[in-house]
Design a protein around this motif. Structure first.
Motif, PDB file in Angstrom:
ATOM      1  N   GLU A   1     107.800 123.203   7.572  1.00  0.00           N
ATOM      2  CA  GLU A   1     108.446 121.969   8.039  1.00  0.00           C
ATOM      3  C   GLU A   1     107.497 120.782   7.982  1.00  0.00           C
ATOM      4  N   ALA A   2     106.246 120.985   8.390  1.00  0.00           N
ATOM      5  CA  ALA A   2     105.265 119.895   8.373  1.00  0.00           C
ATOM      6  C   ALA A   2     105.026 119.416   6.943  1.00  0.00           C
ATOM      7  N   VAL A   3     104.905 120.348   6.014  1.00  0.00           N
ATOM      8  CA  VAL A   3     104.695 119.979   4.609  1.00  0.00           C
ATOM      9  C   VAL A   3     105.944 119.328   4.044  1.00  0.00           C
ATOM     10  N   TYR A   4     107.112 119.838   4.422  1.00  0.00           N
ATOM     11  CA  TYR A   4     108.372 119.245   3.951  1.00  0.00           C
ATOM     12  C   TYR A   4     108.465 117.781   4.381  1.00  0.00           C
ATOM     13  N   ARG A   5     108.153 117.505   5.637  1.00  0.00           N
ATOM     14  CA  ARG A   5     108.171 116.124   6.136  1.00  0.00           C
ATOM     15  C   ARG A   5     107.136 115.266   5.422  1.00  0.00           C
ATOM     16  N   LEU A   6     106.015 115.861   5.052  1.00  0.00           N
ATOM     17  CA  LEU A   6     104.948 115.142   4.359  1.00  0.00           C
ATOM     18  C   LEU A   6     105.381 114.734   2.954  1.00  0.00           C
ATOM     19  N   VAL A   7     106.030 115.644   2.221  1.00  0.00           N
ATOM     20  CA  VAL A   7     106.383 115.356   0.827  1.00  0.00           C
ATOM     21  C   VAL A   7     107.769 114.702   0.691  1.00  0.00           C
ATOM     22  N   ASN A   8     108.544 114.721   1.764  1.00  0.00           N
ATOM     23  CA  ASN A   8     109.884 114.100   1.748  1.00  0.00           C
ATOM     24  C   ASN A   8     110.054 113.193   2.964  1.00  0.00           C
ATOM     25  N   PRO A   9     109.236 112.163   3.099  1.00  0.00           N
ATOM     26  CA  PRO A   9     109.295 111.323   4.310  1.00  0.00           C
ATOM     27  C   PRO A   9     110.650 110.628   4.481  1.00  0.00           C
ATOM     28  N   GLU A  10     111.355 110.407   3.389  1.00  0.00           N
ATOM     29  CA  GLU A  10     112.635 109.693   3.493  1.00  0.00           C
ATOM     30  C   GLU A  10     113.750 110.566   4.086  1.00  0.00           C
ATOM     31  N   THR A  11     113.606 111.895   4.044  1.00  0.00           N
ATOM     32  CA  THR A  11     114.651 112.761   4.586  1.00  0.00           C
ATOM     33  C   THR A  11     114.254 113.405   5.898  1.00  0.00           C
ATOM     34  N   ALA A  12     113.022 113.236   6.297  1.00  0.00           N
ATOM     35  CA  ALA A  12     112.530 113.883   7.522  1.00  0.00           C
ATOM     36  C   ALA A  12     112.989 113.142   8.754  1.00  0.00           C
TER      37      ALA A  12
END
Length: 85
Positions: free
Chosen positions: A74-85
């Protein structure tokens, strides 16, 4: 590495390589510290590996709340997809 599945697979591969873990032990529910016996130095290595893979630095403060492999995903997902986090 844009979706959670890709992130998990990359993370699992990294943990096998970095920490010599058995891939079957690594699941989204696995606790980094208790189940996988990752210590704080290992966590720094993992953060560095994530930075090299994504080209983005994950904040140490954000990593402090991470307990499971799923939390890291989740942390990496938010990092690489800031527009959807």
């Amino acid at each position: 590495m844009n979706n959670r599945t890709e992130i998990f697979q990359t993370l699992r591969d990294a943990m096998v390589e970095l920490f010599e873990l058995d891939p079957e032990r690594i699941s989204l529910e696995a606790n980094l510290y208790q189940d996988l016996e990752i210590d704080s130095i290992d966590a720094v290595d993992l953060i560095d590996h994530i930075k090299r893979q994504t080209g983005k630095k994950i904040a140490a403060e954000e990593f402090k709340s991470v307990r499971t492999v799923g939390d890291v995903v989740e942390a990496v997902y938010r990092l690489v997809n800031p527009e959807t986090a």
